[in-house]
Each structure stands twice: as structure tokens, then as C-alpha cells.
Design an enzyme around this catalytic site. Structure first.
Site, mmCIF file in Angstrom:
data_model
loop_
_atom_site.group_PDB
_atom_site.id
_atom_site.type_symbol
_atom_site.label_atom_id
_atom_site.label_comp_id
_atom_site.label_asym_id
_atom_site.label_seq_id
_atom_site.Cartn_x
_atom_site.Cartn_y
_atom_site.Cartn_z
ATOM 1 N N GLY A 52 58.558 66.445 54.053
ATOM 2 C CA GLY A 52 57.811 67.673 53.793
ATOM 3 C C GLY A 52 57.378 67.833 52.357
ATOM 4 N N LEU A 112 54.279 68.366 51.514
ATOM 5 C CA LEU A 112 53.274 67.313 51.636
ATOM 6 C C LEU A 112 52.243 67.342 50.503
ATOM 7 C CD1 LEU A 112 52.621 67.485 55.506
ATOM 8 C CD2 LEU A 112 54.354 66.168 54.261
ATOM 9 N N GLY A 115 49.588 61.831 49.045
ATOM 10 C CA GLY A 115 50.221 60.574 49.479
ATOM 11 C C GLY A 115 50.537 60.650 50.968
ATOM 12 N N HIS A 116 51.195 61.746 51.370
ATOM 13 C CA HIS A 116 51.487 61.944 52.799
ATOM 14 C C HIS A 116 50.183 62.028 53.597
ATOM 15 C CE1 HIS A 116 55.039 64.037 50.811
ATOM 16 N NE2 HIS A 116 55.649 63.141 51.563
ATOM 17 N N GLN A 142 62.141 50.977 50.917
ATOM 18 C CA GLN A 142 62.276 51.658 52.211
ATOM 19 C C GLN A 142 61.362 51.003 53.259
ATOM 20 O OE1 GLN A 142 62.462 56.103 52.920
ATOM 21 N NE2 GLN A 142 60.293 55.792 53.251
ATOM 22 N N ILE A 159 49.289 56.452 46.482
ATOM 23 C CA ILE A 159 48.286 57.407 46.000
ATOM 24 C C ILE A 159 48.797 57.995 44.676
ATOM 25 C CG2 ILE A 159 46.980 59.510 46.523
ATOM 26 C CD1 ILE A 159 46.370 57.163 48.442
ATOM 27 N N SER A 189 54.418 62.476 44.166
ATOM 28 C CA SER A 189 55.761 62.594 44.740
ATOM 29 C C SER A 189 56.132 64.067 44.829
ATOM 30 C CB SER A 189 56.773 61.883 43.834
ATOM 31 O OG SER A 189 58.083 62.268 44.173
ATOM 32 N N SER A 190 56.831 64.424 45.898
ATOM 33 C CA SER A 190 57.301 65.814 46.020
ATOM 34 C C SER A 190 58.208 66.153 44.839
ATOM 35 C CB SER A 190 58.073 66.003 47.327
ATOM 36 O OG SER A 190 57.311 65.523 48.411
ATOM 37 N N ARG A 191 58.903 65.156 44.289
ATOM 38 C CA ARG A 191 59.841 65.397 43.183
ATOM 39 C C ARG A 191 59.123 65.653 41.857
ATOM 40 N NH1 ARG A 191 63.454 61.713 46.286
ATOM 41 N NH2 ARG A 191 65.319 62.929 46.738
HETATM 42 P P1 AMP Z 1 58.888 61.511 51.540
HETATM 43 O O1 AMP Z 1 58.428 62.817 52.098
HETATM 44 O O2 AMP Z 1 58.946 61.455 50.053
HETATM 45 O O3 AMP Z 1 60.132 60.999 52.213
HETATM 46 O O4 AMP Z 1 57.750 60.450 51.921
HETATM 47 C C1 AMP Z 1 57.321 60.311 53.239
HETATM 48 C C2 AMP Z 1 56.401 59.127 53.319
HETATM 49 O O5 AMP Z 1 55.277 59.325 52.460
HETATM 50 C C3 AMP Z 1 57.074 57.811 52.878
HETATM 51 O O6 AMP Z 1 56.664 56.760 53.728
HETATM 52 C C4 AMP Z 1 56.542 57.645 51.485
HETATM 53 O O7 AMP Z 1 56.503 56.291 51.054
HETATM 54 C C5 AMP Z 1 55.147 58.190 51.615
HETATM 55 N N1 AMP Z 1 54.642 58.587 50.300
HETATM 56 C C6 AMP Z 1 55.215 59.444 49.415
HETATM 57 N N2 AMP Z 1 54.501 59.492 48.271
HETATM 58 C C7 AMP Z 1 53.453 58.647 48.431
HETATM 59 C C8 AMP Z 1 52.362 58.240 47.607
HETATM 60 N N3 AMP Z 1 52.201 58.711 46.373
HETATM 61 N N4 AMP Z 1 51.476 57.357 48.108
HETATM 62 C C9 AMP Z 1 51.633 56.852 49.362
HETATM 63 N N5 AMP Z 1 52.639 57.188 50.185
HETATM 64 C C10 AMP Z 1 53.540 58.062 49.740
#
Ligand code: AMP
Length: 283
Positions: free
Chosen positions: A31, A33, A36-37, A153, A176, A185-187
Site C-alpha cells: 500500500g 501506492l 512505482g506500484h 525479493q 520507477i 518508495s513508500s518509505r
Molecule cells: P511495496 O509496497 O514496497 O512492498 O512494493 C510492492 C511492489 O512494488 C514490489 O514488487 C516492489 O518492488 C514494487 N515497487 C516499489 N517501488 C517501486 C519502484 N520505484 N519502481 C518499480 N517497482 C516498485
């Protein structure tokens, strides 16, 4: 688009789609989002008739001192973004729906999880493998989409699906980035203004490493050495790791004589950020 909270309801909706002969894509997320998501949802929407986005902050993949409680959450915003990118369902279960009382079965992996994030986050990949296996069993997708942002991962999930004969295709999607280079990144929301500026050192070092590979450098220590020097020049940055590993085993290599992953994890203040590049993607 529908927000679904229970496993039974997801199953019943997917069953209906299957009866119509439709294909199903799954995008697992925690979540909050961002683009990237969204790129994964776009890819699933393009390849499949229906798309399920899971939106679940999985307690099992957080260590005891990590950021489970403070992890950002905003279901309403997530639903709007997922819908705009063509998702049909957001699956947002409560932890008790995913892990009922007495839950005691786990999916774990040895070799690929012993390096990189596996070293500093010892329980992480067991949590990831377990929850992703559960999501695969609940949704039974034709394809599942993961970002190369979390390169280890992605490798772990591919390996798990292969080892355990999971009947689906795993699709890896490009990283992305923000306009200035920082991987989305969500972080990133944890960063103060000053830290946000300092965080650019991750992508700068990734681009510097890519440049060395592009210009023919094949010595891992030279590449990681130059990247570490750059990161160390940023006072707010503290390196967790900067490594070059074999993409097949995630074990460190000395020479770039096979497809490799260059991965970094760096603390900016208290926030741990990751970034990477695959040597195969360097042109
Ligand atoms: P998360 O919500 O951080 O667990 O990410 C969920 C999915 O989105 C994972 O497969 C991540 O690798 C992908 N994801 C997160 N950030 C990015 C990004 N900047 N570019 C591409 N995919 C991403």
C-alpha cells in the site's frame, strides 16, 4: 473497482472471472501506492483481463525493531490510484484474516536469502515468501508483477515459484524514479527535507556504478569501492551494504564475468533505503 476485505470474497470473484475464461494478474503491495506500484498495475492491466492489487502491510516480514507500526497507510488514496490504473479489486485484509489464531506454517528459503537484505533483515524473506505464497493460493493468478526496485525479493520469488512448481508467470518491472533520480518508495515519506536531499546519494552512486560497467570495468571491488566512497561523502548517509552479486545465487562475486546485480542499502538518518542495477540492463 471494489475493496475486498476477506479471502472468501476474493476467491468467489476470481472464480466468476475464471468461469468466463478471463485471465488474472496479481500485483502484491504493502500500500501507500506511488508511480512505482502504478507501473506494475499498468503492466498487469495490459497483459490480463482482470487485475487484483493486494494492499497489505505484512507483519511477518518486519523484524521486531523495524517500522511496522509507523509504515504509512492510506487505503482511500490507494483505491483511487489503483482504479485509475485499471485494477478491478483491491484486496485489503486485516492481519487476522491472513494469519488466523494458531497459524504455524511458513515458506522459507536458504541460499538466495543469505546475502544483501537477508543479512540485516533475518526474518524478512520468510515473511515475504509466506505471504506471497498465500496470495498466490488465494488469487491463483496467471501472472504476478514485482518491481526490480526490490531485486533480491524478485529473485527470491522467481526461485520460490520454480522450486515449488507454482503455476504462474513472474514478471519483473523496471525501477520507477523521481525526476531527480531517487527510486520511488513508500518509505521516502519518512525523510525530512534535508534527508530527502541527502538520499540522492543512493541514485548518484548507482548511476556512477552503471557508468563504470558501461565503460568496461569488470572488477567488483573497484566498482563498489567507488560507490562506497561517493556515499561516504554524504554526512547523513550510513552504508548497510554495497555489493555485486551473481543474479542466480545472490552470492558475492569478484569479477563481472556473469550476469550480476549491484545492490545497495543505505540509512539516511533512521530511514533504510535500497537501490540497485542489473549489469544486463546497462547498455
Ligand atoms: P511495496 O509496497 O514496497 O512492498 O512494493 C510492492 C511492489 O512494488 C514490489 O514488487 C516492489 O518492488 C514494487 N515497487 C516499489 N517501488 C517501486 C519502484 N520505484 N519502481 C518499480 N517497482 C516498485
Amino acid at each position: 473497482m471494489k475493496i475486498v476485505k476477506t479471502i472468501d470474497e476474493v476467491r468467489s470473484i476470481v472464480k466468476g472471472w475464471r468461469a468466463e475464461g478471463l485471465t488474472v494478474g496479481l500485483v502484491p503491495t504493502m500500500g501507500y501506492l506511488h508511480e512505482g506500484h502504478a507501473s506494475l498495475i499498468d503492466a498487469s492491466h495490459r497483459d490480463n483481463d482482470r487485475t487484483v492489487v493486494s494492499d497489505f502491510v505484512n507483519p511477518m516480514q518486519f523484524g521486531p525493531t523495524e517500522d511496522l507500526a509507523s509504515y504509512p497507510r492510506d487505503l482511500k488514496r490507494d483505491a483511487a490510484l489503483a482504479e485509475a490504473h485499471g485494477a478491478d479489486i483491491i484486496f485489503n485484509p486485516e492481519p487476522s484474516e491472513m494469519y488466523h489464531e494458531g497459524f504455524s506454517s511458513f515458506v522459507d528459503m536458504t541460499v538466495l536469502t543469505q546475502e544483501l537484505c537477508g543479512l540485516s533483515r533475518p526474518v524478512h524473506f520468510r515473511g515475504v515468501c509466506t505471504v506471497v505464497s498465500k496470495l498466490f493460493n488465494i488469487v491463483k493468478p496467471d501472472r504476478a508483477y514485482f518491481g526490480k526496485k526490490d531485486a533480491q525479493q524478485l529473485a527470491v520469488i522467481r526461485h520460490m515459484a520454480d522450486d515449488l512448481n507454482m503455476d504462474l508467470e513472474i514478471i519483473g518491472c523496471p525501477i520507477i524514479r523521481e525526476e531527480d533520480g531517487l527510486a520511488k518508495s513508500s518509505r521516502n515519506t519518512y525523510l525530512s527535507d534535508e534527508e530527502r536531499k541527502a538520499a540522492l546519494i543512493l541514485s548518484k552512486s548507482i548511476f556512477a556504478g552503471m557508468d563504470m560497467v558501461k565503460h568496461g570495468c569488470t572488477t567488483a571491488a573497484e566498482i563498489t569501492g567507488a560507490m562506497k566512497k561517493l556515499i561516504d561523502s554524504e554526512p547523513l548517509a550510513k552504508i548497510d551494504y554495497v555489493k555485486l552479486v551473481d543474479v542466480a545465487t545472490m552470492q558475492q562475486i569478484e569479477k563481472l564475468d556473469r550476469p550480476a546485480l549491484c545492490a545497495i542499502a543505505v540509512y539516511i538518518g533512521k530511514t533504510r533505503l535500497i537501490d540497485n542495477f542489473f549489469t544486463e540492463d546497462v547498455k
